[in-house]
Motif scaffolding. Sequence first.
Motif, mmCIF file in Angstrom:
data_model
loop_
_atom_site.group_PDB
_atom_site.id
_atom_site.type_symbol
_atom_site.label_atom_id
_atom_site.label_comp_id
_atom_site.label_asym_id
_atom_site.label_seq_id
_atom_site.Cartn_x
_atom_site.Cartn_y
_atom_site.Cartn_z
ATOM 1 N N VAL A 4 20.577 38.496 42.642
ATOM 2 C CA VAL A 4 20.581 39.597 43.605
ATOM 3 C C VAL A 4 19.180 40.038 44.002
ATOM 4 C CG1 VAL A 4 21.244 42.014 43.908
ATOM 5 C CG2 VAL A 4 22.854 40.406 42.900
ATOM 6 N N TYR A 29 36.981 31.960 40.034
ATOM 7 C CA TYR A 29 37.389 33.362 40.185
ATOM 8 C C TYR A 29 38.899 33.415 40.310
ATOM 9 C CZ TYR A 29 39.187 33.510 44.929
ATOM 10 O OH TYR A 29 39.989 33.346 46.020
ATOM 11 N N GLN A 41 39.294 37.967 37.076
ATOM 12 C CA GLN A 41 38.651 38.913 37.988
ATOM 13 C C GLN A 41 38.226 38.241 39.292
ATOM 14 O OE1 GLN A 41 36.194 42.163 35.883
ATOM 15 N NE2 GLN A 41 35.860 40.362 34.613
ATOM 16 N N PRO A 43 35.205 39.056 41.704
ATOM 17 C CA PRO A 43 34.026 39.901 41.915
ATOM 18 C C PRO A 43 33.278 39.646 43.221
ATOM 19 C CG PRO A 43 33.434 38.075 40.512
ATOM 20 C CD PRO A 43 34.884 37.872 40.892
ATOM 21 N N GLU A 44 33.932 39.017 44.208
ATOM 22 C CA GLU A 44 33.201 38.622 45.413
ATOM 23 C C GLU A 44 32.587 39.790 46.166
ATOM 24 O OE1 GLU A 44 37.574 38.998 46.612
ATOM 25 O OE2 GLU A 44 36.446 38.132 44.940
ATOM 26 N N ALA A 45 33.221 40.967 46.123
ATOM 27 C CA ALA A 45 32.704 42.112 46.881
ATOM 28 C C ALA A 45 31.362 42.598 46.343
ATOM 29 C CB ALA A 45 33.722 43.255 46.869
ATOM 30 N N TYR A 46 31.124 42.424 45.041
ATOM 31 C CA TYR A 46 29.821 42.797 44.488
ATOM 32 C C TYR A 46 28.701 42.044 45.213
ATOM 33 C CZ TYR A 46 32.217 44.748 40.365
ATOM 34 O OH TYR A 46 33.013 45.472 39.514
ATOM 35 N N PHE A 47 28.897 40.740 45.340
ATOM 36 C CA PHE A 47 27.852 39.895 45.917
ATOM 37 C C PHE A 47 27.808 40.005 47.440
ATOM 38 C CE2 PHE A 47 28.898 38.067 41.812
ATOM 39 C CZ PHE A 47 27.632 37.975 41.239
ATOM 40 N N HIS A 49 27.750 42.565 48.980
ATOM 41 C CA HIS A 49 26.932 43.751 49.280
ATOM 42 C C HIS A 49 25.442 43.449 49.159
ATOM 43 C CE1 HIS A 49 27.039 48.007 50.174
ATOM 44 N NE2 HIS A 49 26.134 48.251 49.268
ATOM 45 N N THR A 50 25.085 42.153 49.111
ATOM 46 C CA THR A 50 23.692 41.746 48.921
ATOM 47 C C THR A 50 23.209 40.921 50.104
ATOM 48 O OG1 THR A 50 24.063 41.672 46.525
ATOM 49 C CG2 THR A 50 22.077 40.597 47.375
ATOM 50 N N GLY A 178 37.006 49.463 47.569
ATOM 51 C CA GLY A 178 35.725 48.772 47.633
ATOM 52 C C GLY A 178 35.842 47.275 47.797
#
Length: 235
Positions: A4, A29, A41, A43-47, A49-50, A178
């Motif tokens: 990130v 995933y 899980q 977690p694609e939305a975390y990344f 946002h970068t 989110g």
Amino acid sequence: DQIVNEAAKYRYRSGNQFNVGGLTFRTPYGAVGHGGLYHSQSPEAYFAHTPGLIVVVPRSPLQAKGLLLSAIRSPDPVIFFEPKALYRASSEEVPIGDFELPLSCAEVVQEGSDITLVGYGAQMGVLKKAADMALEKLNVSCEIIDLRTILPWDRDTVFHSVNKTGRCIVSHEAPITGGFGAEIAAAVQEKCFLRLEAPVDRVCGYDTPFPLAHEKIYVPDAFKVFAAIRKTTSF
């Protein structure tokens, strides 16, 4: 931190003098039937946002090969999410030779006239089943879009479809709050508002850790998507 704060910003930080071309992170995933709170899980939305990262989620073996080769040859770092459920459940003919599929280019996998269904990865199979149910039971024609890349995502393809159908449902396994579906829904409401016949709906995972014993209840299956289609088309 290295993905990130370093890889994603390397080209920007150097004023486009350097890049990390070829840096591709492959990772599984999603729901697999027995993964539970850690291994199922999404977690694609975390990344997503970068800025600086490209986030890709293929739906099938052929898509995986073409998108992966494009990812490896991209000047930007790519996170390549591979749906675990498809490792042993998906099969199709894949070209032996070299070929690429474009990044940030969604695909209309089924044309329709009444409602647009948007998803990515393993959820595409769920959307197809729900679309078949809607046609059989409700006589509703569903247009299905596979985003393939969620950052940067192909807005034009989605907007064009929603302007045609007037309705939109977004679906993914990740929790609804989110989740990346919220970004799609907000953008569709903003750009297609005057053409919408109903609010944009989301069919997603719940805001809880992924439950091993209740995975079938947690996942947004075809019946949940079908219920959303029925609600949206009768709004």
